[in-house]
Design a protein around this motif. Structure first.
Motif, PDB file in Angstrom:
ATOM      1  N   VAL A 140      -3.999  -7.295  -4.601  1.00 28.79           N
ATOM      2  CA  VAL A 140      -3.573  -6.136  -3.719  1.00 28.79           C
ATOM      3  C   VAL A 140      -1.496  -6.144  -4.412  1.00 28.79           C
ATOM      4  N   SER A 141      -1.380  -5.434  -4.097  1.00 26.80           N
ATOM      5  CA  SER A 141       0.620  -5.128  -4.910  1.00 26.80           C
ATOM      6  C   SER A 141       1.266  -6.474  -4.778  1.00 26.80           C
ATOM      7  N   GLY A 142       2.169  -7.077  -4.895  1.00 29.79           N
ATOM      8  CA  GLY A 142       2.752  -8.044  -5.104  1.00 29.79           C
ATOM      9  C   GLY A 142       3.870  -7.499  -4.601  1.00 29.79           C
ATOM     10  N   ARG A 143       4.683  -6.443  -5.351  1.00 24.22           N
ATOM     11  CA  ARG A 143       5.817  -5.255  -4.725  1.00 24.22           C
ATOM     12  C   ARG A 143       5.441  -5.939  -3.469  1.00 24.22           C
ATOM     13  N   HIS A 144       4.784  -5.115  -2.083  1.00 23.97           N
ATOM     14  CA  HIS A 144       3.749  -4.959  -1.439  1.00 23.97           C
ATOM     15  C   HIS A 144       4.499  -6.395  -0.617  1.00 23.97           C
ATOM     16  N   LEU A 152      -5.320 -11.616  -3.793  1.00 21.18           N
ATOM     17  CA  LEU A 152      -4.404 -11.847  -5.802  1.00 21.18           C
ATOM     18  C   LEU A 152      -3.502 -10.555  -5.933  1.00 21.18           C
ATOM     19  N   PRO A 153      -2.308 -11.104  -5.333  1.00 21.42           N
ATOM     20  CA  PRO A 153      -1.916 -10.085  -5.410  1.00 21.42           C
ATOM     21  C   PRO A 153      -1.542 -10.442  -7.260  1.00 21.42           C
ATOM     22  N   ASP A 154      -0.732  -8.991  -8.173  1.00 19.93           N
ATOM     23  CA  ASP A 154      -0.253  -8.652  -9.372  1.00 19.93           C
ATOM     24  C   ASP A 154       0.751  -9.032  -9.744  1.00 19.93           C
ATOM     25  N   PHE A 189      -2.379 -10.872 -11.932  1.00 16.60           N
ATOM     26  CA  PHE A 189      -3.791 -11.396 -11.079  1.00 16.60           C
ATOM     27  C   PHE A 189      -4.313 -10.260 -11.283  1.00 16.60           C
ATOM     28  N   SER A 190      -5.206  -9.341 -11.640  1.00 15.44           N
ATOM     29  CA  SER A 190      -6.192  -8.031 -12.009  1.00 15.44           C
ATOM     30  C   SER A 190      -7.555  -8.351 -11.668  1.00 15.44           C
ATOM     31  N   PRO A 191      -8.511  -7.202 -11.768  1.00 10.62           N
ATOM     32  CA  PRO A 191      -9.766  -7.789 -11.339  1.00 10.62           C
ATOM     33  C   PRO A 191     -10.604  -8.107 -12.178  1.00 10.62           C
ATOM     34  N   ASP A 192     -10.032  -8.110 -13.539  1.00 10.04           N
ATOM     35  CA  ASP A 192     -10.842  -8.942 -14.435  1.00 10.04           C
ATOM     36  C   ASP A 192      -9.808 -10.409 -14.924  1.00 10.04           C
ATOM     37  N   SER A 208      -2.685  -2.909   4.306  1.00  9.29           N
ATOM     38  CA  SER A 208      -4.621  -3.105   4.896  1.00  9.29           C
ATOM     39  C   SER A 208      -5.316  -2.249   4.441  1.00  9.29           C
ATOM     40  N   GLU A 209      -5.141  -1.624   3.286  1.00 10.01           N
ATOM     41  CA  GLU A 209      -6.444  -0.770   2.666  1.00 10.01           C
ATOM     42  C   GLU A 209      -6.935  -1.796   2.076  1.00 10.01           C
ATOM     43  N   GLN A 210      -5.701  -2.360   1.403  1.00  9.96           N
ATOM     44  CA  GLN A 210      -6.332  -2.894  -0.393  1.00  9.96           C
ATOM     45  C   GLN A 210      -7.140  -4.231   0.502  1.00  9.96           C
ATOM     46  N   LEU A 211      -6.805  -4.606   2.105  1.00 10.94           N
ATOM     47  CA  LEU A 211      -7.787  -5.977   2.212  1.00 10.94           C
ATOM     48  C   LEU A 211      -8.986  -5.251   3.143  1.00 10.94           C
TER      49      LEU A 211
END
Length: 248
Positions: free
Chosen positions: A224-228, A201-203, A208-211, A244-247
């Motif tokens: 995850v970071s949509g920019r990245h 879920l990119p922002d 998208f966010s945890p909530d 990779s860390e976020q996932l």
């Protein structure tokens, strides 16, 4: 004057020294501003990087203020075949303004596209681009997972075929279960998705966010970071490790 080809194989006529650039794509704005900030004279309201960018704002990627762009008298406008409307780009060309269009759909294509654009406009490739090439030169050889990658809700839409973000994820072991879709950004029914392991879920473009997002799925969901994930530019230097860390 000098001539060069953009990603669509259009001939772009540029002055011998480019001094004034308008960018109507956030990732290209960052690419040029980080490399040669004095050249950027105009950018969209969505061009948020670098954070201290102080230029004339020109509305959005889909509705740029063409009159204001013309008034800035740019040597070139940098655009993207997907982000920007062909009618707007044609209108700028009709006004006598050079337009450079990018159109990468894979990480290697994006690196080569940036190299051509920056070489034509700046006169060479910056160090961050060499660093990005190095970061993405090593093939992924770990465990693979199948993912759904939503980009919008109300209605739900996701990454489909031939997308830059889908290719990037595949290079860190995340395979898009909708990668063979007939559309690049299909609408999806959450009740009839192919089997998958994870939701990405990119922002952006939807925030998208945890909530807002994970609660709609029964499988693990990661924000995850949509920019990245979706930008191609200096963010590619850190995108592999960060995503990779976020996932994980």
């Amino acid at each position: 004057m000098k001539s060069a080809y953009d990603d669509l194989r259009n001939v772009v006529e540029l002055p011998g020294e480019v001094r004034r650039v308008v960018s109507i794509v956030p990732s290209l704005t960052e690419s040029i501003a980080v490399t040669h900030p004095a050249e950027i004279v105009g950018a969209t309201d969505w061009c948020t990087h670098p954070a201290d960018l102080d230029v004339v704002r020109l509305r959005g990627t889909k509705n740029p203020d063409l009159d204001r762009i013309r008034a800035l008298a740019p040597d070139v406008v940098v655009a993207n075949a997907e982000e920007n409307r062909a009618a707007d780009l044609d209108a700028l060309r009709t006004s006598g303004i050079a337009v450079w269009v990018t159109a990468p759909t894979t990480v290697p294509e994006s690196l080569d596209s940036l190299g051509r654009m920056l070489s034509a406009i700046i006169g060479g490739e910056p160090q961050w681009l060499h660093d990005a090439r190095e970061v993405w030169s090593t093939p992924y050889d770990g465990m693979r997972r199948r993912a759904v990658i939503p980009i919008w809700r109300r209605p739900w839409m996701a990454l489909g075929r031939d997308t830059f973000a889908g290719d990037l994820l595949s290079r860190i072991g995340i395979d898009n279960v909708l990668g063979q879709s007939g559309e690049r950004y299909p609408r999806i029914d959450l009740d009839v998705l192919p089997d998958y392991d994870i939701v990405v879920l990119p922002d952006e473009p939807y925030p998208f966010s945890p909530d807002d997002g994970p609660e709609a799925f029964t499988k693990p969901a990661r924000c995850v970071s949509g920019r990245h994930l979706t930008w191609y530019g200096p963010s590619l230097v850190e995108a592999r490790d960060l995503l990779s860390e976020q996932l994980a």
